[in-house]
Design a protein around this motif. Structure first.
Motif, PDB file in Angstrom:
ATOM      1  N   TYR A  40      47.881  18.006  76.269  1.00  0.00           N
ATOM      2  CA  TYR A  40      49.244  18.448  76.532  1.00  0.00           C
ATOM      3  C   TYR A  40      50.189  17.717  75.584  1.00  0.00           C
ATOM      4  N   ALA A  41      51.170  18.421  75.049  1.00  0.00           N
ATOM      5  CA  ALA A  41      52.178  17.801  74.181  1.00  0.00           C
ATOM      6  C   ALA A  41      53.481  18.569  74.315  1.00  0.00           C
ATOM      7  N   TRP A  42      54.572  17.889  74.016  1.00  0.00           N
ATOM      8  CA  TRP A  42      55.898  18.497  74.090  1.00  0.00           C
ATOM      9  C   TRP A  42      56.773  17.866  73.023  1.00  0.00           C
ATOM     10  N   PRO A  43      57.840  18.547  72.605  1.00  0.00           N
ATOM     11  CA  PRO A  43      58.729  17.993  71.581  1.00  0.00           C
ATOM     12  C   PRO A  43      59.418  16.717  72.075  1.00  0.00           C
ATOM     13  N   ALA A  44      59.491  15.719  71.201  1.00  0.00           N
ATOM     14  CA  ALA A  44      60.178  14.462  71.540  1.00  0.00           C
ATOM     15  C   ALA A  44      61.664  14.713  71.772  1.00  0.00           C
ATOM     16  N   PRO A  46      64.495  18.244  71.902  1.00  0.00           N
ATOM     17  CA  PRO A  46      64.510  19.706  71.916  1.00  0.00           C
ATOM     18  C   PRO A  46      64.560  20.286  70.500  1.00  0.00           C
ATOM     19  N   GLY A  47      63.630  21.163  70.218  1.00  0.00           N
ATOM     20  CA  GLY A  47      63.580  21.819  68.917  1.00  0.00           C
ATOM     21  C   GLY A  47      62.980  20.965  67.814  1.00  0.00           C
ATOM     22  N   GLY A  48      62.574  19.756  68.136  1.00  0.00           N
ATOM     23  CA  GLY A  48      62.036  18.848  67.126  1.00  0.00           C
ATOM     24  C   GLY A  48      60.571  19.107  66.820  1.00  0.00           C
ATOM     25  N   MET A  49      60.129  18.565  65.705  1.00  0.00           N
ATOM     26  CA  MET A  49      58.740  18.725  65.278  1.00  0.00           C
ATOM     27  C   MET A  49      57.836  17.634  65.865  1.00  0.00           C
ATOM     28  N   LYS A  50      58.381  16.432  66.063  1.00  0.00           N
ATOM     29  CA  LYS A  50      57.587  15.326  66.576  1.00  0.00           C
ATOM     30  C   LYS A  50      57.191  15.621  68.018  1.00  0.00           C
ATOM     31  N   LYS A  51      55.901  15.409  68.319  1.00  0.00           N
ATOM     32  CA  LYS A  51      55.378  15.684  69.649  1.00  0.00           C
ATOM     33  C   LYS A  51      55.069  14.392  70.381  1.00  0.00           C
ATOM     34  N   LEU A  52      55.176  14.443  71.699  1.00  0.00           N
ATOM     35  CA  LEU A  52      54.764  13.344  72.560  1.00  0.00           C
ATOM     36  C   LEU A  52      53.608  13.825  73.428  1.00  0.00           C
ATOM     37  N   LEU A  53      52.731  12.908  73.771  1.00  0.00           N
ATOM     38  CA  LEU A  53      51.584  13.206  74.622  1.00  0.00           C
ATOM     39  C   LEU A  53      51.524  12.160  75.724  1.00  0.00           C
ATOM     40  N   TRP A  54      50.763  12.444  76.772  1.00  0.00           N
ATOM     41  CA  TRP A  54      50.535  11.454  77.808  1.00  0.00           C
ATOM     42  C   TRP A  54      49.417  10.533  77.359  1.00  0.00           C
ATOM     43  N   GLU A  55      49.724   9.258  77.233  1.00  0.00           N
ATOM     44  CA  GLU A  55      48.732   8.286  76.767  1.00  0.00           C
ATOM     45  C   GLU A  55      47.512   8.257  77.686  1.00  0.00           C
ATOM     46  N   GLY A  56      47.719   8.415  78.982  1.00  0.00           N
ATOM     47  CA  GLY A  56      46.597   8.413  79.927  1.00  0.00           C
ATOM     48  C   GLY A  56      45.607   9.526  79.645  1.00  0.00           C
ATOM     49  N   GLN A  57      46.107  10.708  79.324  1.00  0.00           N
ATOM     50  CA  GLN A  57      45.218  11.820  79.002  1.00  0.00           C
ATOM     51  C   GLN A  57      44.438  11.520  77.731  1.00  0.00           C
ATOM     52  N   VAL A  58      45.114  10.953  76.745  1.00  0.00           N
ATOM     53  CA  VAL A  58      44.455  10.623  75.475  1.00  0.00           C
ATOM     54  C   VAL A  58      43.361   9.587  75.721  1.00  0.00           C
ATOM     55  N   ARG A  59      43.667   8.550  76.508  1.00  0.00           N
ATOM     56  CA  ARG A  59      42.673   7.504  76.803  1.00  0.00           C
ATOM     57  C   ARG A  59      41.504   8.050  77.623  1.00  0.00           C
ATOM     58  N   ASP A  60      41.779   8.959  78.552  1.00  0.00           N
ATOM     59  CA  ASP A  60      40.695   9.596  79.306  1.00  0.00           C
ATOM     60  C   ASP A  60      39.799  10.413  78.388  1.00  0.00           C
ATOM     61  N   MET A  61      40.407  11.118  77.430  1.00  0.00           N
ATOM     62  CA  MET A  61      39.612  11.907  76.485  1.00  0.00           C
ATOM     63  C   MET A  61      38.749  10.999  75.615  1.00  0.00           C
TER      64      MET A  61
END
Length: 83
Positions: A40-44, A46-61
């Motif tokens: 899952y990711a979303w713009p940092a 609104p309308g921006g290119m930089k994305k943020l993710l949930w660190e917990g999901q990344v660490r679980d992966m």
């Protein structure tokens, strides 16, 4: 709401670069994982290119990938008697 989603959302966020470092892959690989819906990711902003993710999901992966690598290594070891 899914329990993992609730846990991830209550924790810290990370950037694509940070996710790539945690997963030990390239930023482009993380972007592909986002496009496939694996992360899952979303713009940092609104309308921006930089994305943020949930660190917990990344660490679980990352943990799941390590566990799978260990499982496959053990399977190869028992199949081919390398060790």
């Amino acid at each position: 709401m899914d329990e993992n989603l609730r846990r991830w959302a209550s924790g810290p966020e990370c950037s694509v670069s940070e996710a790539a470092r945690i997963l030990k892959v390239s930023r482009e690989s993380v972007r592909r994982m986002i496009l496939r819906g694996d992360l899952y990711a979303w713009p940092a902003v609104p309308g921006g290119m930089k994305k943020l993710l949930w660190e917990g999901q990344v660490r679980d992966m990352a943990a799941a990938a390590r566990a799978e690598a260990i499982r496959r290594g053990k399977m190869m070891q028992s199949t081919f008697n390398f060790f």
